[in-house]
Design an enzyme around this catalytic site. Structure first.
Site, PDB file in Angstrom:
ATOM      1  N   ASP A  78      -7.245   5.785  -3.555  1.00 14.04           N
ATOM      2  CA  ASP A  78      -6.476   4.656  -3.025  1.00 14.04           C
ATOM      3  C   ASP A  78      -6.106   3.730  -4.170  1.00 14.04           C
ATOM      4  OD1 ASP A  78      -5.336   2.632  -1.570  1.00 14.04           O
ATOM      5  OD2 ASP A  78      -7.008   2.378  -0.179  1.00 14.04           O
ATOM      6  N   CYS A  86       0.811  -1.219   0.000  1.00 15.72           N
ATOM      7  CA  CYS A  86       0.000   0.000   0.000  1.00 15.72           C
ATOM      8  C   CYS A  86       0.840   1.263   0.000  1.00 15.72           C
ATOM      9  CB  CYS A  86      -0.981  -0.011   1.173  1.00 15.72           C
ATOM     10  SG  CYS A  86      -0.252   0.229   2.802  1.00 15.72           S
ATOM     11  N   HIS A 142      -2.666   1.511   6.970  1.00 20.42           N
ATOM     12  CA  HIS A 142      -2.938   1.498   5.533  1.00 20.42           C
ATOM     13  C   HIS A 142      -2.644   2.887   4.985  1.00 20.42           C
ATOM     14  CE1 HIS A 142      -4.426   0.536   1.663  1.00 20.42           C
ATOM     15  NE2 HIS A 142      -5.516   1.273   1.750  1.00 20.42           N
TER      16      HIS A 142
END
Length: 727
Positions: free
Chosen positions: A378, A291, A355
């Protein structure tokens, strides 16, 4: 004398560097090549000159400029600009059309000012110049300028949708090419240095390849909403695994520690080697990302295109797989955790230690007033949105307000930062088969961080900015609860989950003590504090266990487990402890050395059930980065990287990487095996290319130890500065 033959273009001067200084694009390497590329910001005037074969005659010569974008340029689609060179000033009043005006004539040289529309598609434009004689019926002569012209978003211009009123912030969110990404669990998070490198020569061409691979329509490339949504989709290539062969993203995500056929995510120093590999391969995906790597590359692409961007880290982050706005933990009747969600067996909820995603800045004319500004996108593949793994752009203000009806993916982001953790225990007497047990309303979204503008702290976290309040009201406050319940009321699945009443009148209080940091090689203890608030004794059955996990919450290895029954007397306190030694956990650690603590207990007399979990990280050493004193542009200088192996085992497959814009492209240094507890030191030579304050970042990876990093700030002298020092 009046000529009957049209002008012939002999040369075009684009004044690449002079225009770039006015357009805030001077840092792009493409401008400084032997054959420079023009890089402009849309809506802002730029100058060019045309040299003809003869003198320009104003009364009879007609010169027309055609700016073309994409395969089928069209004026009505906004992908073509056509205008005749005249002396008029009126073009300045229409910001949505191409404007061209003459600003000077010197014999056969014509000086021209051009302004692109403020909503122009972002990317590569081509220039054609047509010349003819007034009144002539002959086809015009056409000259094709043979170099690309880039148009970028313009956050300095108030008419652009990405305009940022506080220009000083653009020094960070557009122009800063080195930053930090916060990684690690809540108690030990740290800023991991990252080289965005958005001005590298490979980045803009890689962005264009990305859009082409996405088959993004030319007409959409001026809309920051559609552009950012495409970036979110294309930075990952997860959809390839679902049989979509036409879809080819930048990075392949992997979280299992097996990276032998690629680059371990922890080894990357920044985005440039990734985008360079993507570009050179013609768009083949790069192995491997996670991520924070996805987010680093997204920031690079956005900043290169002129879309203000920051990297955002959510500590204790929810992955809500079924839009329930809760993270649901299931246990059987004997209090053993179920490894799957019985209501969603193929895609269970999870909690990531942390995250990372991105915020991008733009107006949102598609939403009601007040929901512009920062928008979350994202690039990490978690859940699909309109058929692809992508997320956003989602108004951060909409997340804070719990307004889930707006585009895009607001429900998912609300859960990510503010879901409740709810436990469910198997109960044959319940109509739904489970009884709701205690929940935790404060576990998710402990802190949301980004890098503070204008600051870089190579040895600490003084450059950390807490932006939690931009995403949600203070945890546990009435406003925070109101926001979540507003979202629940508008989400059918969530309404059904939250309709099940929570347990009441519980008289035993449990508290799992947080562990913030443990140095690698040290023991630790899992501790639960218990208070009996009843006037009668309580018999409790408890289970404690510790295990290693990947940072996305996936279990790796059980380290130690204990269970038992005991009695807590009225108004008394008890403490449960599970001691874990170095030998218990050392060989069971996985990358990033994150541990998860779990506890569950049931009160025999009342059937009260409680469960909780916590994460912490086993801390590793950092790399000391040293550069010889007074480095000078163009002169070799020695860089030294050093650290101590903290493990009592040999490290194999050892690799150092280092890089720094203006100092060095990414360098990979393969290294010998490192003995147990050995102090390591490696030297290398680099040649600085740019003077001023620079930053260098280093990583170390091995089979047994990864995510060892370090950085340093250094002032590079140019040759004139060196002469002054010597005098």
């Amino acid at each position: 004398m009046v000529s009957t033959e049209p002008l012939i273009v002999e040369e075009v001067f684009m004044y690449e560097k002079q225009n770039a200084k006015l357009h805030n694009t001077y840092n792009f390497e493409l401008i400084h090549l032997d054959e420079p590329t023009s890089i402009f910001r849309r809506g802002q005037p730029f100058n060019l000159a045309i040299r003809f074969n003869r003198d320009y005659i104003d009364d009879t010569d007609v010169v027309r400029l055609l700016f073309n974008f994409g395969l089928s340029p069209n004026v009505f689609r906004g992908t073509q600009g056509v205008d005749i060179v005249t002396k008029r000033d009126s073009y300045l009043t229409d910001l949505e059309a191409w404007g061209v005006r003459m600003i000077g004539v010197s014999e056969n040289d014509l000086s021209i000012e051009v302004r692109s529309p403020v909503d122009s598609p972002v990317g590569v434009w081509q220039l054609n110049i047509e010349t003819t004689i007034a009144g002539s019926k002959e086809p015009p002569k056409t000259y094709q300028y043979d170099r690309d012209i880039y148009l970028l978003f313009n956050p300095w211009l108030k008419e652009d949708l990405v305009y940022m009123e506080d220009e000083t912030l653009l020094d960070e969110y557009i122009l800063n090419d080195v930053g930090k990404i916060w990684v690690g669990p809540h108690g030990s998070t740290r800023g991991r240095e990252w080289i965005f490198g958005q001005f590298d020569a490979c980045v803009l061409p890689a962005c264009m390849l990305l859009f082409d691979k996405a088959e993004m329509k030319s007409i959409q490339r001026g809309d920051p909403v559609k552009v950012s949504r495409t970036i979110s989709k294309m930075v990952n290539c997860y959809n390839i695994q679902n049989g979509d062969e036409a879809f080819n993203g930048v990075l392949f995500g992997r979280w299992d520690g097996e990276y032998e056929d690629g680059t371990a995510p922890a080894a990357w120093t920044g985005s440039v080697p990734i985008l360079e590999q993507y570009l050179e391969s013609g768009g083949e995906y790069v192995k491997y990302g996670q991520c924070w790597v996805f987010a680093g590359v997204v920031a690079t692409i956005c900043r290169a295109l002129g879309l203000p961007s920051r990297v955002v880290t959510n500590l204790v982050s929810a992955h809500d797989a079924n839009s329930s706005l809760s993270i649901d933990r299931y246990y059987d009747a004997d209090m053993k955790p179920l490894e799957y969600d019985p209501n969603n067996p193929t895609n269970s909820d999870s909690i990531w230690n942390y995250h990372v995603w991105n915020d991008v800045w733009m107006a949102r004319p598609d939403l009601p007033k007040g929901y512009g500004g920062w928008q979350a996108i994202d690039g990490t593949p978690q859940e699909t949105s309109d058929g692809y793994y992508r997320c956003g752009p989602c108004s951060v203000e909409a997340v804070r307000q719990g307004v889930v009806g707006f585009n895009y993916d607001v429900t998912f982001l609300v859960a990510t930062v503010n879901a409740d953790v709810i436990g469910w225990k198997e109960d044959p007497n319940s109509a739904i088969g489970y009884t709701r047990i205690n929940g935790d309303t404060k576990h998710i979204g402990r802190m949301i961080l980004t890098k503070a503008p204008w600051i870089f702290d190579p040895n600490g976290d003084k450059d950390r900015e807490d932006i939690t309040s931009q995403y949600k009201a203070p945890e546990g406050s009435g406003d925070e609860r109101l926001t979540l319940y507003r979202a629940v009321r508008s989400t059918p699945t969530a309404k059904r989950f939250f309709a099940v009443p929570a347990p009441e009148n519980e008289d035993i209080e449990f508290k799992l003590v947080d562990l913030e940091r443990v140095n690698i090689g040290d023991p630790f203890t899992v501790t639960v504090n218990i208070t009996n608030k009843a006037t009668e004794k309580r018999t409790i059955r408890a289970i404690l266990w510790a295990g290693s996990v990947y940072y996305n919450g996936v279990k790796a290895n059980l380290v130690k487990r204990a269970e038992g029954n005991f009695v807590v007397h009225p108004n008394a306190n008890e403490q449960l402890r599970l001691k874990v030694t170095v030998d218990d956990y050392l060989d069971k650690l996985v990358e990033y050395s994150i541990m998860k603590l779990n506890a569950i207990a049931t009160v025999q007399e009342t059937n009260q059930t409680w469960a909780d979990e916590d994460d912490f990280q086993v801390i590793k050493p950092t790399i000391t980065v040293e550069i010889a004193e007074d480095p000078v542009v163009g002169k070799p200088v020695k860089i030294t990287l050093s650290f101590k192996n903290p493990l009592k085992i040999t490290l194999t497959n050892c690799v150092f990487n280092y890089a720094g814009p203006g100092l060095s492209k990414n360098k990979m240094l393969k290294f010998r095996d490192v003995a147990p507890l050995e102090s390591v030191r490696v030297e290398h030579e680099l040649v600085p290319q740019k003077s001023g304050a620079q930053k260098i970042i280093a990583t170390f990876t091995s089979k047994q130890l990864v995510d060892v990093t370090g950085s340093a700030a250094v002032d590079v002298l140019d040759e004139e500065d060196e002469e002054e020092v010597e005098e």
